[in-house]
Design a protein around this motif. Structure first.
Motif, PDB file in Angstrom:
ATOM      1  N   ASP A  15       0.830  -1.210   0.000  1.00 35.59           N
ATOM      2  CA  ASP A  15       0.000   0.000   0.000  1.00 35.59           C
ATOM      3  C   ASP A  15       0.863   1.258   0.000  1.00 35.59           C
ATOM      4  O   ASP A  15       0.582   2.215  -0.724  1.00 35.59           O
ATOM      5  CB  ASP A  15      -0.939   0.016   1.211  1.00 35.59           C
ATOM      6  N   GLN A  47       0.909   4.090  -2.914  1.00 38.34           N
ATOM      7  CA  GLN A  47       0.631   5.489  -2.576  1.00 38.34           C
ATOM      8  C   GLN A  47       1.750   6.415  -3.055  1.00 38.34           C
ATOM      9  O   GLN A  47       1.534   7.605  -3.240  1.00 38.34           O
ATOM     10  CB  GLN A  47       0.434   5.644  -1.070  1.00 38.34           C
ATOM     11  N   ASN A  48       2.958   5.853  -3.243  1.00 37.01           N
ATOM     12  CA  ASN A  48       4.095   6.630  -3.731  1.00 37.01           C
ATOM     13  C   ASN A  48       4.333   6.413  -5.221  1.00 37.01           C
ATOM     14  O   ASN A  48       5.450   6.590  -5.717  1.00 37.01           O
ATOM     15  CB  ASN A  48       5.347   6.302  -2.912  1.00 37.01           C
ATOM     16  N   ASN A  49       3.266   6.002  -5.916  1.00 37.59           N
ATOM     17  CA  ASN A  49       3.279   5.835  -7.375  1.00 37.59           C
ATOM     18  C   ASN A  49       4.293   4.817  -7.872  1.00 37.59           C
ATOM     19  O   ASN A  49       4.851   4.961  -8.961  1.00 37.59           O
ATOM     20  CB  ASN A  49       3.495   7.183  -8.067  1.00 37.59           C
TER      21      ASN A  49
END
Length: 129
Positions: free
Chosen positions: A91, A95-97
């Motif tokens: 996850d 979220q940090n691409n």
């Protein structure tokens, strides 16, 4: 008989030093031990640690040749990190691409794991403890 104590470090040559430095330090959270610029080689060398233990040397060289890593090319296969929470790790990366493969189950150990790629497409595995 040869006696080995532990793996000392893994050396990685990157194509874009600043991009890889950011990935390994800001995304993966490795600690910078030392960074030097070797003028005679036009090369940076970044020593990185995990939990205080030196594990990765990140190098830059002008125009390094591409190395095939997929599909299952001969040579070093991947770099693997042990984690406590596989879903939380995935996850965070998403979220940090960072593109993350699906979580799979190791058929021999029953443990969960998944792969991402570093900025130069080096496969990196995260394996649950």
């Amino acid at each position: 008989m040869l006696v080995l104590n532990k793996v000392h470090h893994i050396a990685i040559i990157c194509s874009n030093y600043q991009k890889s430095k950011r990935f390994y330090t800001e995304i993966l959270g490795l600690e910078v031990l030392q960074e030097v610029y070797r003028e005679e080689r036009n090369s940076f060398k970044l020593d990185l640690a995990l939990n205080g233990t030196y594990i990765v040397e990140l190098f830059s060289f002008p125009n390094p040749p591409q190395r095939s890593s997929r599909p299952e090319a001969c040579g070093l296969r991947h770099l693997a990190f042990e984690v406590d929470d596989i879903e939380e790790t995935r996850d965070f990366l998403i979220q940090n691409n960072i593109f993350s493969e699906i979580i799979r189950i190791d058929e021999y150990t029953g443990k969960q794991f998944f792969f991402i790629a570093d900025p130069d497409d080096l496969p990196i595995e995260f394996y649950e403890f």
